[in-house]
Design a protein around this motif. Structure first.
Motif, mmCIF file in Angstrom:
data_model
loop_
_atom_site.group_PDB
_atom_site.id
_atom_site.type_symbol
_atom_site.label_atom_id
_atom_site.label_comp_id
_atom_site.label_asym_id
_atom_site.label_seq_id
_atom_site.Cartn_x
_atom_site.Cartn_y
_atom_site.Cartn_z
ATOM 1 N N TYR A 154 -27.179 59.112 -31.710
ATOM 2 C CA TYR A 154 -25.885 59.559 -32.227
ATOM 3 C C TYR A 154 -25.880 61.024 -32.631
ATOM 4 N N ASN A 208 -12.102 62.914 -34.016
ATOM 5 C CA ASN A 208 -12.687 62.646 -32.699
ATOM 6 C C ASN A 208 -11.791 61.830 -31.777
ATOM 7 N N THR A 215 -15.252 62.570 -38.475
ATOM 8 C CA THR A 215 -16.588 62.972 -38.897
ATOM 9 C C THR A 215 -16.465 63.957 -40.053
ATOM 10 N N ARG A 230 -19.019 61.690 -30.775
ATOM 11 C CA ARG A 230 -19.112 60.853 -31.962
ATOM 12 C C ARG A 230 -18.488 59.480 -31.731
#
Length: 255
Positions: A117, A154, A127, A122
């Protein structure tokens, strides 16, 4: 936490695990928010750290804040210990054995050294993290050493939510290449320290003080001068701003 398989790899990332577990179920009302991670420290070290401070102070710890923000101390990453009878202890990062050992990647969990990751792609809708490099990219947002947060939307869902919350924040849009320049966990997973196995073995037999004496590095004189004498990033921001103004003035005179 149970480990799942994601794209052929074992994983322990909570957001990815939840998406995998839910599969094709309706996730419209589910919003996944993650925090950028550089490795999870060994619980055994945390326990020894707490036991050491409780014995030293003769009191029980009721709270540990690993990134204490009060007092405009963002750049020093102080750790605060709160004790049952009101005592409070604060350690700057540069004099804290925990940060030294953790940043050497001596005690991260095994999966951290091959985490799939750690990339720009993502799993979560949003995030969050520290905006390292804020003093370079937008020094006016440095906020007197209180820090500045990074928010990345994202997914379309994440973008819609961010658009609604945007009016409550002071926002500056940055190029993604600039964002990840100082975000190591978004460029790749951490490397395993060759001494990790030795450290983990010693963790089971040595005291907290012995571990710190053997593995924690003392801050260099150059670092201490840079942080405590030369000044904080606030002073550097002022200096950089002055240099830019002088540069513009000189270019104007040449014309």
């Amino acid at each position: 936490m149970k480990e799942y398989r994601y794209k052929g790899k074992e994983m322990c990332h909570q957001c990815g695990a939840l998406r995998q577990f839910l599969g094709k179920q309706n996730q419209e009302n589910l919003v996944l928010v993650e925090v950028i991670c550089e490795g999870v420290p060994a619980p055994a070290f945390i326990e020894k750290q707490i036991e050491y401070w409780e014995k030293k102070q003769g009191d029980s710890i009721i709270g540990v804040d690993y990134r204490f923000k009060a007092g405009n101390r963002w750049d020093y990453e102080p750790m605060r210990y709160r004790f049952a009878h009101g005592l409070v202890k604060v350690q700057d990062r540069w004099f804290n054995p925990f940060w030294s050992i953790w940043l050497q990647h001596l005690m991260s969990r095994p999966s951290c050294y091959h985490c799939p990751y750690c990339s720009r792609e993502r799993v979560a809708d949003i995030t969050l993290g520290d905006l390292w490099g804020v003093h370079i990219y937008c020094p006016d947002r440095y906020n007197a050493n209180r820090g500045c947060s990074l928010i990345i939307a994202n997914t379309e869902k994440g973008q819609r939510l961010f658009a609604k919350a945007k009016k409550l924040m002071n926002v500056r849009e940055l190029d993604m290449n600039d964002v990840i320049r100082f975000q190591g966990p978004m460029r790749g997973h951490i490397s395993m320290n060759p001494k990790r196995a030795e450290f983990m073995h010693d963790l089971s037999r040595l005291s907290y003080q012995e571990l710190c004496r053997h593995y924690a590095k003392r801050p260099s004189l150059k670092l201490l001068i840079h942080k405590y004498i030369w000044g904080t990033n606030r002073q550097k921001v002022w200096w950089w701003g002055l240099k830019r103004r002088i540069g513009r003035t000189l270019r104007g005179l040449k014309r």
